[in-house]
Design an enzyme around this catalytic site. Structure first.
Site, mmCIF file in Angstrom:
data_model
loop_
_atom_site.group_PDB
_atom_site.id
_atom_site.type_symbol
_atom_site.label_atom_id
_atom_site.label_comp_id
_atom_site.label_asym_id
_atom_site.label_seq_id
_atom_site.Cartn_x
_atom_site.Cartn_y
_atom_site.Cartn_z
ATOM 1 N N GLU A 72 -14.313 63.511 19.804
ATOM 2 C CA GLU A 72 -14.226 64.372 18.624
ATOM 3 C C GLU A 72 -13.082 65.374 18.758
ATOM 4 O O GLU A 72 -12.328 65.608 17.809
ATOM 5 C CB GLU A 72 -15.554 65.106 18.423
ATOM 6 C CG GLU A 72 -15.555 66.152 17.324
ATOM 7 C CD GLU A 72 -15.273 65.600 15.940
ATOM 8 O OE1 GLU A 72 -14.964 66.401 15.043
ATOM 9 O OE2 GLU A 72 -15.349 64.370 15.744
ATOM 10 N N HIS A 75 -9.652 63.860 18.245
ATOM 11 C CA HIS A 75 -9.390 63.714 16.805
ATOM 12 C C HIS A 75 -8.931 65.033 16.207
ATOM 13 O O HIS A 75 -7.984 65.088 15.409
ATOM 14 C CB HIS A 75 -10.672 63.223 16.125
ATOM 15 C CG HIS A 75 -10.553 63.070 14.639
ATOM 16 N ND1 HIS A 75 -11.223 63.890 13.769
ATOM 17 C CD2 HIS A 75 -9.832 62.216 13.874
ATOM 18 C CE1 HIS A 75 -10.933 63.548 12.524
ATOM 19 N NE2 HIS A 75 -10.094 62.534 12.558
#
Length: 327
Positions: A72, A75
């Protein structure tokens, strides 16, 4: 020109970011960090024993899973880099508005879209993967990619203008963007509702061409993940309706883009892009079927999302190609 080079780098970064976002979503790492924009209150994933203990104290209902959290955060890091590039394009666009080949209002709109994308990224976490938010985030990512492809092609590519092709084919290319984005929404809605395996046979669904389906709850936009409009559990009939609609959309998209690509072979300056469109389109359909029959292996699922991004790139290139340079 810095603007020209940066537009190409930003376009490639956006293409990577769309694929990375799909990887995060499909590997169930979308809530790898329970907060935003950091991770457990820090800019990196907690690693030490003390940092993990502190994170668990602040977020007792979100156990630290380092693998998912790093996915995460990766990203988010790439998204931040892209955001800075778009900010630079916005500034350079207005500073050099007399020499760039797009209106500075295009970069202004792109900057606004990036801000909205950041908000959607935050809401994705705070609203616990609400389907309409996650799907909007996907569409926003694809729209960001599309605008960057347009800007880059205006500076790196060549245009032929609409007078070089029949009006009917001109509008066929224009409408292709709407058809493609509608199908991307259906694909995103299928993924975010975990309906990709609602039907595990092909080409039928549960052994039928028209299985039992509930469209009311399937496409109710304001419900929570896994819930129906009245707060109950989303039924198999609703998930089937989502999957089946995505299949119908795929057939329509295949026919439309396939027809457009075959016709494009007649025009020399569109032939290369038309061949590329045919190849990616066939690969995308094959990946969709393979994902279903092989029960959604991660590499094929991410590849399917990457294929959708490539289709966006090619269709935008075709649209830019037939739009004469205004200056």
């Amino acid at each position: 020109m810095i603007f020209k080079r940066l537009s190409l780098i930003a376009m490639l970064t956006a293409l990577c970011l769309v694929s990375l976002g799909a990887y995060v979503r499909l590997s169930d790492a979308g809530l790898g960090c329970p907060d935003w924009p950091g991770c457990y209150g820090a800019l990196t994933v907690p690693q030490s024993v003390d940092a993990i203990a502190q994170a668990q104290t602040v977020y007792p209902h979100a156990p630290v899973e380092a693998g998912k959290a790093w996915k995460e955060m990766a990203h988010r890091y790439v998204a931040a880099v892209l955001g800075l590039m778009v900010l630079a394009l916005f500034i350079l666009g207005w500073k050099n508005k007399s020499s760039i080949r797009t209106s500075p209002w295009v970069t202004t709109g792109l900057a606004g879209l990036i801000v909205f994308q950041a908000l959607l990224g935050m809401w994705t976490v705070t609203l616990l993967l609400k389907p309409v938010v996650v799907s909007a985030h996907l569409l926003g990512g694809m729209s960001t990619l599309a605008i960057l492809v347009w800007i880059a092609h205006r500076h790196w590519g060549t245009q032929i203008g609409r007078h070089m092709i029949p009006a009917s084919y001109y509008w066929l290319i224009r409408v292709a963007l709407l058809v493609l984005f509608a199908q991307i929404f259906l694909g995103g809605w299928t993924s975010t509702n975990y309906a990709a395996l609602a039907c595990t046979d092909f080409p039928t669904c549960h052994g039928q061409w028209l299985p039992a389906m509930d469209f009311k709850d399937a496409f109710h936009l304001h419900r929570e993940l896994g819930e129906s409009a009245d707060g109950g559990n989303l039924t198999l009939a609703s998930l089937t309706a989502i999957q089946w609609t995505h299949r119908i959309g795929a057939v329509i998209t295949l026919i439309y883009l396939g027809f457009m690509a075959v016709n494009g072979l007649k025009y020399g300056q569109l032939k290369t892009l038309s061949i590329a469109l045919l190849c990616v389109l066939l690969a995308q359909i094959s990946l969709g079927i393979a994902n279903l029959l092989l029960h959604l292996p991660l590499v094929l699922a991410v590849g399917h999302n990457f294929g959708a991004a490539l289709l966006v790139v090619i269709v935008v290139l075709l649209n830019s190609k037939i739009t004469a340079q205004s200056r």
